[in-house]
Design a protein around this motif. Structure first.
Motif, mmCIF file in Angstrom:
data_model
loop_
_atom_site.group_PDB
_atom_site.id
_atom_site.type_symbol
_atom_site.label_atom_id
_atom_site.label_comp_id
_atom_site.label_asym_id
_atom_site.label_seq_id
_atom_site.Cartn_x
_atom_site.Cartn_y
_atom_site.Cartn_z
ATOM 1 N N ASP A 77 -2.345 9.183 11.798
ATOM 2 C CA ASP A 77 -3.530 9.974 11.458
ATOM 3 C C ASP A 77 -3.159 10.909 10.320
ATOM 4 O OD1 ASP A 77 -5.986 11.220 11.505
ATOM 5 O OD2 ASP A 77 -5.437 12.596 13.110
ATOM 6 N N LEU A 78 -3.730 10.694 9.147
ATOM 7 C CA LEU A 78 -3.361 11.458 7.958
ATOM 8 C C LEU A 78 -4.586 12.055 7.279
ATOM 9 C CD1 LEU A 78 -0.885 8.905 6.301
ATOM 10 C CD2 LEU A 78 -0.266 10.880 7.714
ATOM 11 N N ASN A 79 -4.347 13.131 6.543
ATOM 12 C CA ASN A 79 -5.362 13.653 5.634
ATOM 13 C C ASN A 79 -5.143 13.133 4.225
ATOM 14 O OD1 ASN A 79 -4.649 16.126 7.690
ATOM 15 N ND2 ASN A 79 -6.845 15.939 7.319
ATOM 16 N N MET A 80 -3.888 12.835 3.927
ATOM 17 C CA MET A 80 -3.543 12.358 2.585
ATOM 18 C C MET A 80 -2.362 11.404 2.681
ATOM 19 S SD MET A 80 -2.401 14.646 -0.742
ATOM 20 C CE MET A 80 -4.071 15.301 -0.902
ATOM 21 N N LEU A 81 -2.409 10.334 1.886
ATOM 22 C CA LEU A 81 -1.290 9.398 1.784
ATOM 23 C C LEU A 81 -0.831 9.373 0.331
ATOM 24 C CD1 LEU A 81 0.612 7.164 2.839
ATOM 25 C CD2 LEU A 81 -1.195 5.515 2.279
ATOM 26 N N MET A 82 0.439 9.714 0.110
ATOM 27 C CA MET A 82 1.020 9.674 -1.226
ATOM 28 C C MET A 82 1.974 8.488 -1.306
ATOM 29 S SD MET A 82 1.668 13.756 -1.925
ATOM 30 C CE MET A 82 1.464 13.602 -3.703
ATOM 31 N N VAL A 83 1.689 7.588 -2.223
ATOM 32 C CA VAL A 83 2.528 6.411 -2.440
ATOM 33 C C VAL A 83 3.454 6.737 -3.605
ATOM 34 C CG1 VAL A 83 2.579 3.953 -2.965
ATOM 35 C CG2 VAL A 83 0.694 4.913 -1.603
ATOM 36 N N ILE A 84 4.749 6.874 -3.304
ATOM 37 C CA ILE A 84 5.712 7.388 -4.274
ATOM 38 C C ILE A 84 6.703 6.297 -4.652
ATOM 39 C CG2 ILE A 84 7.469 9.157 -4.689
ATOM 40 C CD1 ILE A 84 6.125 10.702 -2.296
ATOM 41 N N SER A 85 6.779 6.009 -5.940
ATOM 42 C CA SER A 85 7.726 5.006 -6.407
ATOM 43 C C SER A 85 8.135 5.321 -7.838
ATOM 44 C CB SER A 85 7.110 3.604 -6.347
ATOM 45 O OG SER A 85 8.014 2.638 -6.861
ATOM 46 N N GLU A 86 9.381 5.016 -8.170
ATOM 47 C CA GLU A 86 9.861 5.173 -9.536
ATOM 48 C C GLU A 86 10.119 3.821 -10.182
ATOM 49 O OE1 GLU A 86 13.137 7.903 -9.276
ATOM 50 O OE2 GLU A 86 11.854 9.563 -8.671
ATOM 51 N N LYS A 92 4.632 -9.902 -6.171
ATOM 52 C CA LYS A 92 3.415 -9.513 -5.458
ATOM 53 C C LYS A 92 3.804 -8.701 -4.228
ATOM 54 C CE LYS A 92 -0.869 -11.549 -3.724
ATOM 55 N NZ LYS A 92 -1.611 -12.818 -3.471
ATOM 56 N N ILE A 93 3.103 -7.597 -4.009
ATOM 57 C CA ILE A 93 3.528 -6.716 -2.919
ATOM 58 C C ILE A 93 3.354 -7.396 -1.570
ATOM 59 C CG2 ILE A 93 3.001 -4.646 -4.258
ATOM 60 C CD1 ILE A 93 0.557 -4.215 -2.505
ATOM 61 N N ASP A 94 4.247 -7.041 -0.662
ATOM 62 C CA ASP A 94 4.260 -7.617 0.679
ATOM 63 C C ASP A 94 2.924 -7.363 1.379
ATOM 64 O OD1 ASP A 94 4.848 -7.441 3.735
ATOM 65 O OD2 ASP A 94 6.597 -8.478 2.894
ATOM 66 N N ILE A 95 2.470 -8.325 2.124
ATOM 67 C CA ILE A 95 1.195 -8.215 2.822
ATOM 68 C C ILE A 95 1.203 -7.044 3.798
ATOM 69 C CG2 ILE A 95 1.846 -9.831 4.636
ATOM 70 C CD1 ILE A 95 -1.638 -9.441 2.984
ATOM 71 N N ARG A 96 2.376 -6.733 4.394
ATOM 72 C CA ARG A 96 2.470 -5.594 5.315
ATOM 73 C C ARG A 96 2.128 -4.290 4.600
ATOM 74 N NH1 ARG A 96 7.721 -4.583 6.338
ATOM 75 N NH2 ARG A 96 7.278 -3.205 8.105
ATOM 76 N N ILE A 97 2.658 -4.142 3.393
ATOM 77 C CA ILE A 97 2.433 -2.917 2.623
ATOM 78 C C ILE A 97 0.984 -2.832 2.176
ATOM 79 C CG2 ILE A 97 3.085 -1.668 0.529
ATOM 80 C CD1 ILE A 97 5.864 -3.035 0.812
ATOM 81 N N ARG A 98 0.466 -3.953 1.722
ATOM 82 C CA ARG A 98 -0.934 -3.989 1.276
ATOM 83 C C ARG A 98 -1.881 -3.617 2.428
ATOM 84 N NH1 ARG A 98 -3.617 -7.164 -2.744
ATOM 85 N NH2 ARG A 98 -1.611 -8.154 -3.198
ATOM 86 N N LYS A 99 -1.663 -4.247 3.582
ATOM 87 C CA LYS A 99 -2.528 -3.979 4.733
ATOM 88 C C LYS A 99 -2.379 -2.543 5.224
ATOM 89 C CE LYS A 99 -3.250 -8.617 6.591
ATOM 90 N NZ LYS A 99 -3.105 -9.505 7.778
ATOM 91 N N PHE A 100 -1.151 -2.008 5.141
ATOM 92 C CA PHE A 100 -0.931 -0.625 5.556
ATOM 93 C C PHE A 100 -1.783 0.332 4.731
ATOM 94 C CE2 PHE A 100 1.447 3.240 4.300
ATOM 95 C CZ PHE A 100 1.287 3.960 5.473
ATOM 96 N N MET A 101 -1.707 0.215 3.402
ATOM 97 C CA MET A 101 -2.479 1.112 2.540
ATOM 98 C C MET A 101 -3.980 0.933 2.762
ATOM 99 S SD MET A 101 -0.401 1.388 -1.076
ATOM 100 C CE MET A 101 0.071 -0.328 -1.283
ATOM 101 N N GLN A 102 -4.403 -0.295 2.903
ATOM 102 C CA GLN A 102 -5.824 -0.552 3.135
ATOM 103 C C GLN A 102 -6.272 0.006 4.480
ATOM 104 O OE1 GLN A 102 -5.900 -4.815 2.652
ATOM 105 N NE2 GLN A 102 -6.161 -4.700 0.434
ATOM 106 N N ARG A 103 -5.399 -0.108 5.476
ATOM 107 C CA ARG A 103 -5.720 0.385 6.811
ATOM 108 C C ARG A 103 -5.842 1.914 6.831
ATOM 109 N NH1 ARG A 103 -1.909 -2.145 8.990
ATOM 110 N NH2 ARG A 103 -0.397 -0.479 9.394
ATOM 111 N N ILE A 104 -4.915 2.581 6.169
ATOM 112 C CA ILE A 104 -4.965 4.047 6.106
ATOM 113 C C ILE A 104 -6.213 4.508 5.365
ATOM 114 C CG2 ILE A 104 -3.838 6.109 5.171
ATOM 115 C CD1 ILE A 104 -2.463 4.985 7.636
ATOM 116 N N SER A 106 -8.981 3.046 5.143
ATOM 117 C CA SER A 106 -10.219 2.763 5.870
ATOM 118 C C SER A 106 -10.597 3.921 6.781
ATOM 119 C CB SER A 106 -10.072 1.479 6.691
ATOM 120 O OG SER A 106 -9.145 1.657 7.757
ATOM 121 N N GLN A 107 -9.627 4.811 7.055
ATOM 122 C CA GLN A 107 -9.926 6.010 7.827
ATOM 123 C C GLN A 107 -10.790 6.935 6.973
ATOM 124 O OE1 GLN A 107 -6.260 7.850 9.100
ATOM 125 N NE2 GLN A 107 -5.352 5.917 9.764
#
Length: 329
Positions: A77-86, A92-104, A106-107
């Motif tokens: 349960d989040l108010n904000m999700l920061m995706v941090i990468s350098e 192609k990004i892993d389906i787990r990662i894609r679904k995670f961001m989409q799932r968060i 959707s809240q």
């Protein structure tokens, strides 16, 4: 906004870190928020770490690891999700990662932020749409090629509702101070900036500083000198012929340098430089609008107002009034 946040026991910020991640990047995101907690006298803002490893480890560098609170298989349960990468995704990004961001996302009421190359990951998950998006200048060409359908900018950070992006590095501090000002007030953000020895909070739509080697730098010192002359002479702008003469170029040669390395003619670059300085003064100083216009090289109030509206699509007076309204909330 303040009263709404106080109803919540915590404002939860999820940090999904895609290694490697420098300590500077991590600190520039965390420190302004930790200072906010100190000044508020409560742990109002909470960071939660998220890993894509099943053992919940996040490798910061060769010697430092963090134990995450969640993995991308969870739905915190989040108010904000920061995706941090350098670094950007190699494949192609892993389906787990894609679904995670989409799932968060959707809240309801979750704000998503792409930090540095994290904007690549958010875009690859299809979570940027019509809003402006920025990324670190080193990745702009690559990002534009792979996501030509997006509205990509050279700005420090973009603040569209619920979808934010940031160029990373020192810009992270500006973004976090902006968010603190938005959630709390400008006075708190200013206090934190002072504690961090930040002389000014940069605005979202300021252009990322083009590095000297990218502008010509050592190989084009005359271009660098011309830009320095412009920055040093905003109150009484120099004519293009004067600048060309001072850097020992013809006007035509100067125009070719600017067109090649900056993408603008000298006069247009100079005007935008002065207008952005004027905007900063409007939002941070108590000078009158006329004083600001004159200090930025505009001969009269109407001249300043007309040029300002043509560039920012808002008059100087409206800009200042909007700032007052924001501070009153």
């Amino acid at each position: 906004m303040l009263s709404q946040l106080h109803i919540q026991p915590k404002f939860k910020i999820g940090l999904y870190i895609i290694p490697p991640c420098s300590l500077f990047t991590l600190g520039s995101i965390q420190e302004p928020v930790l200072q906010a907690n100190k000044l508020l006298g409560e742990d109002k803002y909470q960071f939660l770490y998220i890993s894509d490893q099943e053992d919940k480890t996040i490798k910061i560098d060769d010697r430092m690891h963090i134990n995450a609170d969640f993995t991308v298989d969870d739905s915190p349960d989040l108010n904000m999700l920061m995706v941090i990468s350098e670094t950007g995704p190699v494949n192609k990004i892993d389906i787990r990662i894609r679904k995670f961001m989409q799932r968060i996302c959707s809240q309801s009421d979750v704000t998503l932020v792409g930090v540095d190359m994290g904007s690549f990951w958010v875009a690859d998950a299809g979570l940027f749409r019509e809003q402006p998006v920025t990324i670190h200048w080193q990745a702009l060409d690559q990002f534009s090629e792979s996501h030509h359908d997006l509205n990509i900018t050279h700005h420090l950070f973009e603040t569209s509702e619920q979808r934010l992006s940031c160029a990373g590095k020192a810009t992270n501090i500006d973004l976090m101070l902006y968010l603190i000002e938005k959630n709390e007030d400008g006075e708190l953000a200013a206090q934190i900036a002072e504690i961090l020895c930040v002389d000014r909070i940069r605005l979202p739509d300021e252009r990322q500083r083009i590095p000297l080697h990218n502008l010509g730098g050592e190989t084009q010192p005359k271009l660098t000198l011309a830009m320095e002359l412009m920055e040093q002479n905003t109150e009484e702008p120099l004519a293009a012929d004067e600048i060309a003469e001072l850097v020992n170029l013809s006007r035509r040669q100067l125009e070719r340098l600017f067109k090649r390395y900056v993408g603008n003619m000298p006069a247009k670059y100079y005007l935008e430089l002065r207008l952005k300085k004027a905007r900063q003064l409007l939002l941070t100083s108590s000078k009158s609008i006329i004083q600001i216009g004159l200090s930025c090289g505009f001969s009269s109030g109407p001249h300043f107002s007309s040029a300002y509206k043509a560039f920012f699509e808002i008059t100087p007076r409206e800009e200042r009034n909007n700032k007052f309204k924001l501070n009153e909330k």
